[in-house]
Design a protein around this motif. Structure first.
Motif, PDB file in Angstrom:
ATOM      1  N   ILE A  81       0.943  -1.194   0.059  1.00 59.63           N
ATOM      2  CA  ILE A  81       0.201  -0.163  -0.036  1.00 59.63           C
ATOM      3  C   ILE A  81       0.770   1.219  -0.062  1.00 59.63           C
ATOM      4  CG2 ILE A  81      -1.588   1.197   1.436  1.00 59.63           C
ATOM      5  CD1 ILE A  81      -2.869  -1.493   2.132  1.00 59.63           C
ATOM      6  N   GLY A  82       1.981   1.379   0.847  1.00 59.09           N
ATOM      7  CA  GLY A  82       3.022   2.288   0.610  1.00 59.09           C
ATOM      8  C   GLY A  82       3.487   2.497  -0.608  1.00 59.09           C
ATOM      9  N   TRP A  83       3.593   1.400  -1.301  1.00 56.82           N
ATOM     10  CA  TRP A  83       4.417   1.403  -2.808  1.00 56.82           C
ATOM     11  C   TRP A  83       3.292   2.275  -3.678  1.00 56.82           C
ATOM     12  CZ3 TRP A  83       2.069  -1.283  -6.967  1.00 56.82           C
ATOM     13  CH2 TRP A  83       2.686  -1.155  -8.164  1.00 56.82           C
ATOM     14  N   LEU A  84       1.952   1.926  -3.480  1.00 54.86           N
ATOM     15  CA  LEU A  84       1.004   2.131  -4.194  1.00 54.86           C
ATOM     16  C   LEU A  84       0.669   4.070  -4.059  1.00 54.86           C
ATOM     17  CD1 LEU A  84      -1.955  -0.396  -3.726  1.00 54.86           C
ATOM     18  CD2 LEU A  84      -0.755   0.519  -5.934  1.00 54.86           C
ATOM     19  N   ALA A  85       0.917   4.411  -2.864  1.00 52.92           N
ATOM     20  CA  ALA A  85       1.000   5.383  -2.371  1.00 52.92           C
ATOM     21  C   ALA A  85       2.027   6.535  -3.122  1.00 52.92           C
ATOM     22  CB  ALA A  85       1.196   5.837  -0.962  1.00 52.92           C
ATOM     23  N   ASP A  86       3.104   5.871  -3.221  1.00 49.95           N
ATOM     24  CA  ASP A  86       4.465   6.387  -4.222  1.00 49.95           C
ATOM     25  C   ASP A  86       4.015   6.691  -5.568  1.00 49.95           C
ATOM     26  OD1 ASP A  86       6.173   7.102  -2.122  1.00 49.95           O
ATOM     27  OD2 ASP A  86       6.864   4.959  -2.231  1.00 49.95           O
ATOM     28  N   ARG A  87       3.354   5.606  -5.987  1.00 45.41           N
ATOM     29  CA  ARG A  87       2.671   5.668  -7.495  1.00 45.41           C
ATOM     30  C   ARG A  87       1.388   6.563  -7.700  1.00 45.41           C
ATOM     31  NH1 ARG A  87       4.717   2.359 -11.222  1.00 45.41           N
ATOM     32  NH2 ARG A  87       3.192   2.632 -12.536  1.00 45.41           N
ATOM     33  N   TRP A  88       0.474   6.640  -6.745  1.00 45.51           N
ATOM     34  CA  TRP A  88      -0.647   7.408  -6.980  1.00 45.51           C
ATOM     35  C   TRP A  88      -0.773   8.749  -6.298  1.00 45.51           C
ATOM     36  CZ3 TRP A  88      -4.801   3.129  -5.803  1.00 45.51           C
ATOM     37  CH2 TRP A  88      -4.617   2.195  -6.880  1.00 45.51           C
ATOM     38  N   THR A  89       0.302   9.070  -5.406  1.00 42.98           N
ATOM     39  CA  THR A  89       0.260   9.981  -4.388  1.00 42.98           C
ATOM     40  C   THR A  89      -0.405   9.820  -3.200  1.00 42.98           C
ATOM     41  OG1 THR A  89      -1.729  11.552  -5.131  1.00 42.98           O
ATOM     42  CG2 THR A  89       0.540  11.925  -6.552  1.00 42.98           C
ATOM     43  N   PRO A  90       0.078  10.202  -2.160  1.00 44.70           N
ATOM     44  CA  PRO A  90      -0.346   9.572  -0.861  1.00 44.70           C
ATOM     45  C   PRO A  90      -2.006  10.319  -0.706  1.00 44.70           C
ATOM     46  CG  PRO A  90       1.689  10.548  -0.398  1.00 44.70           C
ATOM     47  CD  PRO A  90       1.416  10.741  -1.933  1.00 44.70           C
ATOM     48  N   ARG A  91      -2.318  11.619  -1.510  1.00 44.19           N
ATOM     49  CA  ARG A  91      -3.732  12.118  -1.152  1.00 44.19           C
ATOM     50  C   ARG A  91      -4.732  11.138  -1.853  1.00 44.19           C
ATOM     51  NH1 ARG A  91      -5.527  18.137  -3.434  1.00 44.19           N
ATOM     52  NH2 ARG A  91      -4.695  17.239  -5.381  1.00 44.19           N
ATOM     53  N   LYS A  92      -4.241  10.892  -3.029  1.00 41.41           N
ATOM     54  CA  LYS A  92      -5.257  10.074  -3.919  1.00 41.41           C
ATOM     55  C   LYS A  92      -5.454   8.534  -3.133  1.00 41.41           C
ATOM     56  CE  LYS A  92      -4.187  12.013  -8.655  1.00 41.41           C
ATOM     57  NZ  LYS A  92      -3.717  11.476  -9.964  1.00 41.41           N
ATOM     58  N   LEU A  93      -4.504   8.167  -2.838  1.00 47.01           N
ATOM     59  CA  LEU A  93      -4.503   6.643  -2.225  1.00 47.01           C
ATOM     60  C   LEU A  93      -5.234   6.974  -0.774  1.00 47.01           C
ATOM     61  CD1 LEU A  93      -4.063   3.600  -2.349  1.00 47.01           C
ATOM     62  CD2 LEU A  93      -1.841   3.893  -0.974  1.00 47.01           C
ATOM     63  N   LEU A  94      -5.182   7.752   0.102  1.00 48.39           N
ATOM     64  CA  LEU A  94      -5.785   8.127   1.375  1.00 48.39           C
ATOM     65  C   LEU A  94      -7.378   8.160   1.049  1.00 48.39           C
ATOM     66  CD1 LEU A  94      -5.837   8.250   4.370  1.00 48.39           C
ATOM     67  CD2 LEU A  94      -5.216  10.797   4.084  1.00 48.39           C
ATOM     68  N   LEU A  95      -7.575   9.017  -0.094  1.00 47.03           N
ATOM     69  CA  LEU A  95      -8.888   9.196  -0.604  1.00 47.03           C
ATOM     70  C   LEU A  95      -9.708   7.892  -0.712  1.00 47.03           C
ATOM     71  CD1 LEU A  95     -10.219  12.119  -3.006  1.00 47.03           C
ATOM     72  CD2 LEU A  95     -11.146   9.649  -2.874  1.00 47.03           C
ATOM     73  N   PHE A  96      -8.842   7.077  -1.512  1.00 50.11           N
ATOM     74  CA  PHE A  96      -9.355   5.705  -1.985  1.00 50.11           C
ATOM     75  C   PHE A  96      -9.695   4.741  -0.571  1.00 50.11           C
ATOM     76  CE2 PHE A  96      -8.274   1.344  -2.520  1.00 50.11           C
ATOM     77  CZ  PHE A  96      -9.343   0.660  -3.353  1.00 50.11           C
ATOM     78  N   LEU A  97      -8.670   5.095   0.401  1.00 49.14           N
ATOM     79  CA  LEU A  97      -8.665   3.930   1.539  1.00 49.14           C
ATOM     80  C   LEU A  97      -9.982   4.468   2.353  1.00 49.14           C
ATOM     81  CD1 LEU A  97      -4.906   3.748   2.590  1.00 49.14           C
ATOM     82  CD2 LEU A  97      -6.549   1.889   1.641  1.00 49.14           C
ATOM     83  N   ASN A  98     -10.155   5.873   2.437  1.00 45.66           N
ATOM     84  CA  ASN A  98     -11.373   6.127   3.000  1.00 45.66           C
ATOM     85  C   ASN A  98     -12.545   5.675   2.804  1.00 45.66           C
ATOM     86  OD1 ASN A  98     -10.341   7.669   5.370  1.00 45.66           O
ATOM     87  ND2 ASN A  98      -9.882   9.412   4.162  1.00 45.66           N
ATOM     88  N   LEU A  99     -12.719   5.649   1.487  1.00 50.90           N
ATOM     89  CA  LEU A  99     -13.927   5.143   0.871  1.00 50.90           C
ATOM     90  C   LEU A  99     -14.061   3.507   0.724  1.00 50.90           C
ATOM     91  CD1 LEU A  99     -14.227   7.201  -2.507  1.00 50.90           C
ATOM     92  CD2 LEU A  99     -15.561   7.454  -0.348  1.00 50.90           C
ATOM     93  N   TYR A 100     -12.833   2.842   0.851  1.00 52.08           N
ATOM     94  CA  TYR A 100     -12.634   1.489   1.135  1.00 52.08           C
ATOM     95  C   TYR A 100     -13.043   1.036   2.492  1.00 52.08           C
ATOM     96  CZ  TYR A 100     -10.148  -3.034   1.319  1.00 52.08           C
ATOM     97  OH  TYR A 100      -9.546  -4.194   1.469  1.00 52.08           O
TER      98      TYR A 100
END
Length: 436
Positions: A81-100
């Motif tokens: 998941i940390g690697w995904l944040a490096d690819r998508w940016t932390p803000r986009k991934l955190l937004l996704f994780l909140n909806l998840y």
């Protein structure tokens, strides 16, 4: 200068004093997101056990098994998941994780047996534990190298306040005691994640070229942080000191109620004292921990405070007057809280300072493995190894903390000199400290 301008200037200075200079660059919105997240989580933590047993109809053992499975899956998923944040940016991934997370908690309301609960818990477990290091990566983008630890300290304060508010809201639902009231606790948690996600879409980043920002490179999935053994070793030492979490939540209540002559009502007071001290002093404890040297100093203070806490808790179990026992417990709780504050600050400082820019979020998520392992192993270590062994258990734990404090300096300095961490990857003040 008009009276209105003077008032505005005073208001801005007050906001900077309370929240830091980064508040002007979006920090207030970031902290508001954290507060909303924490209120929902606080509601859930306070009422989840009763929801699962009374509404879903599970036994305590089934709840424990499901949450343990979730913890293990969350532990395994964090580096990815940390690697995904490096690819998508932390803000986009955190937004996704909140909806998840919101979808998972909504699903809990429809669970009616152990299998359904287990599947949902496993689903949520994959994303739950990785949220905090993603917050950490986003804090650096907002506050920069100079303000990232201070921003995380303020976020920790916000979390403590939010957990308390959420717990108070949950107590109302628990008092009502109906199925609908317990379901409202879980749905309220889900709603908090949806609101946090909406606010994230409006969060403005003023430093997109910072580590993990919009201009970051897109690294391939090679889990480089897990193979960086010096960094992992520092994360492991941090994980040992993070045992203060299990001590506060499980060890101290059990010790006070079952092994001391103190009144059982003291447990609630001790937890309140911890929360108040954390809110008042977390930011101050984080001062000067931005670089490797500062992080090491904070970890040394944390270890010393935790050793002292173990000694006082052990003393409280002796055959002493009640007043002396209560005094020892209160002083032990103060030292335990000091250990918590300095460990948090030192952990943030070292995790940032020792992480290369090119895979920042992946490294931060890997560092968090030590904390996550505590949630899986900590309850057993504390209940069986410490409380179950009495005074001797506190003595052994104190020695463990002492060794952790002694090792953190050599391990962190070795990690600062490793080839994987080039000087050009470091903030200027960190590079100077690591080469001094």
């Amino acid at each position: 200068m008009s009276a209105g301008q003077v008032q505005d200037g005073r208001a801005n200075r007050l906001r900077e004093r309370l929240l830091g200079p980064a508040v002007i660059r979006g920090g207030a919105a970031f902290l508001a997101i954290g507060l909303i997240d924490a209120v929902g989580t606080g509601m859930y933590l306070a009422g989840s056990a009763l929801f699962f047993t009374r509404v879903v109809g599970l036994t305590a053992s089934q709840v424990g098994i499901g949450l343990s499975v979730a913890g293990v899956l969350g532990l395994a998923a964090q580096p990815v998941i940390g690697w995904l944040a490096d690819r998508w940016t932390p803000r986009k991934l955190l937004l996704f994780l909140n909806l998840y997370r919101a979808s998972g908690f909504i699903a809990y309301v429809f669970a009616d047996d152990f299998l359904g609960f287990l599947l949902i818990a496993a689903f949520l477990g994959v994303g739950e534990q990785a949220v905090f290091p993603i917050y950490q990566a986003l804090a650096e983008q907002l506050a920069g190298a100079d303000g990232r630890v201070a921003m995380m300290a303020r976020m920790r304060v916000v979390f403590n306040v939010g957990f308390t508010l959420g717990g108070l809201l949950a107590s109302v639902a628990i008092a009502v005691g109906t199925r609908e009231a317990f379901s409202a606790i879980v749905l309220g948690n889900a709603a908090s994640f949806v609101v946090a996600a909406l606010l994230l879409t409006r969060l403005r980043l003023h430093n997109p070229a910072a580590p993990g920002g919009q201009k970051a490179e897109k690294p391939p999935l090679r889990l480089v942080a897990l193979r960086d053994l010096r960094y992992v070793a520092v994360a492991g030492i941090n994980g040992v000191l993070v045992l203060h979490i299990a001590l506060l939540g499980i060890g101290v209540p059990l010790w006070v109620s079952e092994h001391t002559s103190a009144p059982k009502a003291l447990v609630g007071l001790l937890l309140v004292v911890n929360t108040v001290l954390a809110v008042l002093f977390q930011v101050r404890a984080s001062t000067g921990t931005e670089n490797v040297a500062g992080g090491i100093r904070a970890m040394h203070k944390a270890a010393a405070a935790l050793v002292g806490a173990c000694a006082l808790f052990a003393l409280a179990g002796a055959d002493l007057p009640v007043a002396a026992v209560v005094t020892a417990l209160l002083l032990g709780l103060v030292l335990l809280t000091a250990g918590e504050l300095y460990q948090s600050a030192g952990g943030w400082g070292l995790s940032y300072a020792l992480a290369p820019d090119r895979s920042r979020a992946e490294y931060l998520a890997t560092f968090n493995l030590g904390t996550s392992a505590q949630f899986v192993l900590g309850p057993t270590v504390v209940t069986v190894g410490v409380i179950g062994s009495g005074t001797a258990g506190w003595g052994v734990l104190g020695v463990v903390f002492l060794l952790a404090g002694a090792l953190v300096g050599p391990l962190a300095r070795a990690a600062a000199k490793r080839p994987a961490l080039r000087t050009e990857d470091l903030p200027a003040e960190t590079a100077a400290a690591s080469t001094a």
